[in-house]
Design an enzyme around this catalytic site. Structure first.
Site, mmCIF file in Angstrom:
data_model
loop_
_atom_site.group_PDB
_atom_site.id
_atom_site.type_symbol
_atom_site.label_atom_id
_atom_site.label_comp_id
_atom_site.label_asym_id
_atom_site.label_seq_id
_atom_site.Cartn_x
_atom_site.Cartn_y
_atom_site.Cartn_z
ATOM 1 N N HIS A 391 37.440 30.739 1.597
ATOM 2 C CA HIS A 391 37.806 30.930 0.463
ATOM 3 C C HIS A 391 39.063 29.629 -0.180
ATOM 4 O O HIS A 391 38.710 28.963 -1.089
ATOM 5 C CB HIS A 391 38.612 32.302 -0.034
ATOM 6 N N GLU A 392 39.814 29.534 0.671
ATOM 7 C CA GLU A 392 40.864 28.551 0.592
ATOM 8 C C GLU A 392 40.208 27.089 0.528
ATOM 9 O O GLU A 392 40.890 26.254 -0.249
ATOM 10 C CB GLU A 392 42.009 28.655 1.410
ATOM 11 N N HIS A 395 38.833 26.217 -2.688
ATOM 12 C CA HIS A 395 39.727 25.692 -3.628
ATOM 13 C C HIS A 395 40.062 24.131 -3.412
ATOM 14 O O HIS A 395 40.370 23.467 -3.968
ATOM 15 C CB HIS A 395 41.004 26.548 -3.605
ATOM 16 N N HIS A 398 37.357 21.590 -3.990
ATOM 17 C CA HIS A 398 37.319 21.756 -5.540
ATOM 18 C C HIS A 398 38.227 20.507 -5.884
ATOM 19 O O HIS A 398 38.025 19.717 -7.027
ATOM 20 C CB HIS A 398 37.391 22.927 -5.871
HETATM 21 ZN ZN LIG Z 1 41.675 31.771 -4.841
#
Ligand SMILES: [Zn+2]
Length: 601
Positions: A391-392, A395, A398
Site C-alpha cells: 500500500h505505502e 503511494h 506514485h
Molecule cells: Zn494510503
C-alpha cells in the site's frame, strides 16, 4: 498479566532498517542553514503582493517566486517531521517540528494574496496575459483558481466571511473537544478478563473481539454514553451542516454538496452514481452478512457481530526481507519500469522499518518534491504488514512518477486520486496471493480480508455519504436536525444497508453522533469511489487488458496537471459512469461465492 514489550531505543535500531535522511540534508546544520534561508525569503515574499495583476511578466515572476518558496519550505518541513516521527521523545527534533510548523503558517499567511489577486484580474486582461508563452506552464494552475470565479464575492464580503472562520468552526471544535476529551466512558472487560476504560480507540479493538460478551458490552456501553449526549451531538452536527449550507448559499451554489465538490472540480454525478450503484448491489452485502451469521453460528446477528474476524490469523508469516521479495513478485505485473522504482525504494533505505521507543505509530508514505519518497512502517511479520508495505509503496511509486514527470506546480496529486494508487497495489497483491496460495485456510483469510475491506470502504462509506447528503438537504428545506429526526433516518438507512439478517439494535441509530468525518464537508464518498476505481484498474491490469498498464502509468505520472476526473478518465476509469463500480461488485461477488463454497466444506 500481559508481558510488556520492551522496544529498542532509536539508537539501538540497526542502521540498515532506518531511513537515510542524509539524502535530504547531509547534516542537521545544513537543515538549520536552509531553514534560515527559507525564513528570510518568506519575509521578502510580501513584496510580490499587489504586483500579480500588473502585467503578464509580473504574474509569471510572482507565481514562480511563490511556488519556489513553497518548494523549499516543503523540503525543510519534511526533514523536520520525519526526524520527529522517528522518535517523538527527542527534544531537538520536537523543536525542529515546532519551528517548521510555525514557518509553514507564516508562509501561508504571507502569500494569502495569491488567489484573490488572480481572481481580481479582469477576464479579458487575463486572457491577454495567458497568451504570453512564458505563462503556458501555469495555464491549468490559474484555471483551477479561476474555475469557480462566478462564486467568489466582492473582496469586502469575502473578508467578512473569512473573519468569521473561527466562529463557523465552533460546531466541529465543540464536537472534537467533547468526543476526544470531555466524554467519560465506563470501564469494561477485555479479552483477557482485565478491566479497561473504554475509549474510541479501545472500542475499535474490543468490537473485533472473538469473545461475544466482550464486543457486546463494549458496543452497549459506548452507545449509552453517546445516548446521554445525543441532543448536544445533534446540535453540533446541525451547526456544522448549517454552516456548510450557509457558506454555499451566500456563494450562489445550489447546495453544499455542489460547492464541496466544485472545490475539487468533481461533478456531482460521481456522487449520485456511487449511491445509486451501491444501492443496486445491496443484496451482495446481505449475502455477506448471512455468511457471517452462518459462520459465527448465531441465531441472531447483531451490529456488534460485524467486525470480529471470520477466520483466525492467517498461517502466513513474512520477515521484512521475505515480504519485500513477495511484494516484488506480486507487483511484477505492473511492468519492469514500475518494478525498478520498487527496487529503488526497497534497496536504498527509503523505509524506516521497525518499531522503536517514541516512534510514531502506524504507517505512511511521505516526502516532498525534492526528496525521495520515504516510508514509515512499524513492521510485524504477518500478512497484514505485507499489505501495508505494498500500500505505502503504491503511494511512494506514485509520488516518484509524479515528481519526475511534472514540474513542481503539478508535482503533487489531489486526495481524490491518492488512495487509488495504493489500493490498486493491495488488490494486485490479493490477486497474486489467490493465484499462488492453495491452502484453503489461507485462501479463506485472503478472501475475507478483501471482502471486509470492500464492506468497510464501499458499503459503509457510501452509507455515510448517503446520510451526509440527506441531512444537508433536510436542513436546506428547513427541517430541524434533532437527534430524533437523524436517528430515525439513520436506523432505516442502516436496516436497508445490512438487510433482514441483522437485528435492529436500538443503539445503532445513534451511530451518526460519533463519526468525525461528518464534520469534513463531503469527504467520505472519496474512500468509496477510490476503492471502486482501484478494484477496476487492478482487474484490468492483472487480466492484461491491452493498453491498461500504459494508461495506468499515465495516471501515476499526471500529478495535478489535470483535474482528478480527467486524470482517471485517461487512466481508463470514467467515474461519472457506473461501469467501474459494476466491475468492482462483480469481483466482490466472485470472491464472496468462493468464500461461501470454501467455508461450507
Ligand atoms: Zn494510503
Amino acid at each position: 498479566m500481559a508481558k510488556i514489550k520492551q522496544l529498542p531505543k532509536r539508537s539501538e535500531v540497526p542502521e540498515a532498517l532506518t531511513w537515510d535522511l542524509t539524502k535530504i540534508f547531509k547534516t542537521d546544520a545544513d537543515f538549520e542553514a536552509e531553514f534560515k534561508a527559507v525564513q528570510a525569503r518568506n519575509a521578502q515574499i510580501t513584496a510580490v503582493a499587489g504586483t500579480l495583476g500588473q502585467s503578464a511578466a509580473s504574474l509569471y515572476t510572482g507565481i514562480t517566486k511563490i511556488l519556489a518558496l513553497f518548494q523549499d519550505l516543503e523540503k525543510v518541513y519534511v526533514y523536520a517531521s520525519l526526524k520527529n516521527d522517528q522518535d517523538t521523545q527527542n527534544a531537538k527534533y520536537q523543536g525542529y517540528q515546532a519551528q517548521v510548523t510555525s514557518l509553514a503558517t507564516a508562509v501561508s499567511t504571507n502569500v494569502a494574496f495569491l488567489d484573490p489577486e488572480i481572481l481580481a484580474i479582469p477576464e479579458a486582461t487575463l486572457t491577454q496575459y495567458l497568451a504570453d508563452p512564458k505563462l503556458k506552464l501555469y495555464h491549468h494552475f490559474i484555471a483551477s483558481i479561476t474555475a469557480n470565479k462566478a462564486h467568489v464575492l466582492d473582496p469586502k464580503s469575502e473578508a467578512l466571511i473569512a473573519a468569521a472562520g473561527d466562529a463557523f468552526n465552533t460546531a466541529s471544535t465543540t464536537f472534537s473537544v467533547l468526543n476526544n476529551s470531555d466524554l467519560k466512558f465506563p470501564v469494561v472487560t477485555d479479552d483477557q478478563g482485565q478491566e479497561v476504560r473504554l475509549s474510541n480507540g479501545v472500542y475499535g479493538t474490543l468490537i473485533e473481539s472473538s469473545n461475544r460478551a466482550v464486543r457486546k458490552e463494549a458496543f452497549e456501553k459506548l452507545y449509552q454514553v453517546y445516548g446521554q449526549f445525543k441532543n448536544t451531538l445533534a446540535a453540533t452536527l446541525a451547526g456544522e451542516v448549517k454552516t456548510h449550507n450557509y457558506i454555499a448559499k451566500v456563494h450562489h451554489y445550489d447546495s453544499a454538496r455542489q460547492r464541496a465538490l466544485a472545490n475539487n472540480h468533481i461533478p456531482e454525478v460521481v456522487y449520485d452514481t456511487l449511491v445509486q450503484e451501491v444501492n443496486a448491489h445491496l443484496d451482495l452485502l446481505h449475502r455477506y452478512v448471512a455468511l457471517r451469521q452462518r459462520l459465527l453460528g448465531l441465531d441472531t446477528l447483531h451490529m456488534y457481530d460485524l467486525y470480529t474476524p471470520l477466520t483466525g490469523q492467517a498461517p502466513l508469516s513474512y520477515t521484512f526481507a521475505q515480504a519485500k521479495a513477495e511484494a516484488k513478485k506480486a507487483l511484477a505485473v505492473l511492468g519492469p519500469d514500475y518494478l525498478s522504482h520498487v527496487t529503488e525504494i526497497f534497496d536504498n533505505r527509503y523505509i524506516d522499518v521497525v518499531e522503536n521507543a517514541g516512534k510514531r505509530s502506524g504507517a505512511y508514505s511521505g516526502g516532498s518534491y525534492d526528496t525521495p519518497p520515504y516510508e514509515l512502517l512499524n513492521w510485524q511479520d504477518n500478512v497484514n504488514n505485507l499489505y501495508t508495505l505494498v500500500h505505502e509503496t503504491g503511494h511512494s511509486v506514485h509520488s516518484w512518477y509524479t515528481r519526475h514527470n511534472q514540474p513542481y506546480v503539478y508535482g503533487d496529486y489531489p486526495i481524490f486520486v491518492a488512495e487509488i494508487a495504493s489500493t490498486t497495489n493491495e488488490n494486485i497483491l490479493t490477486e497474486y496471493l489467490l493465484k499462488t496460495q492453495t491452502d484453503p485456510i489461507v485462501r479463506a483469510y485472503i478472501l475475507n480480508y478483501y471482502l471486509d475491506g470492500f464492506k468497510g470502504t464501499i458499503f459503509r462509506q457510501t452509507q455515510f455519504a448517503e446520510f451526509e447528503h440527506f441531512i444537508h438537504e433536510a436542513d436546506a428545506k428547513g427541517q430541524p436536525l434533532t437527534a430524533e429526526f437523524m436517528s430515525d433516518y439513520y436506523g432505516k438507512l442502516n436496516a436497508r444497508y445490512y438487510g433482514p439478517n441483522v437485528a435492529n439494535d436500538p443503539e445503532i441509530v445513534l451511530e451518526w453522533s460519533r463519526i468525525p468525518h461528518f464534520y469534513m464537508n463531503y469527504y467520505v464518498y472519496q474512500y468509496a469511489t477510490g476503492f471502486g476505481a482501484a478494484s477496476f484498474l487492478s482487474d484490468q491490469i492483472t487480466k492484461n487488458v491491452p493498453k491498461a498498464l500504459d494508461k495506468y502509468l499515465t495516471y501515476l505520472k499526471s500529478g495535478s496537471s489535470k483535474y482528478a476526473i480527467e486524470t482517471m478518465q485517461a487512466a481508463g476509469v470514467d467515474m461519472t459512469k457506473a461501469d467501474y463500480l459494476t466491475d468492482a461488485f462483480a469481483i466482490f461477488e466472485t470472491r464472496l461465492t468462493e468464500l461461501e463454497k470454501l467455508l461450507s466444506k
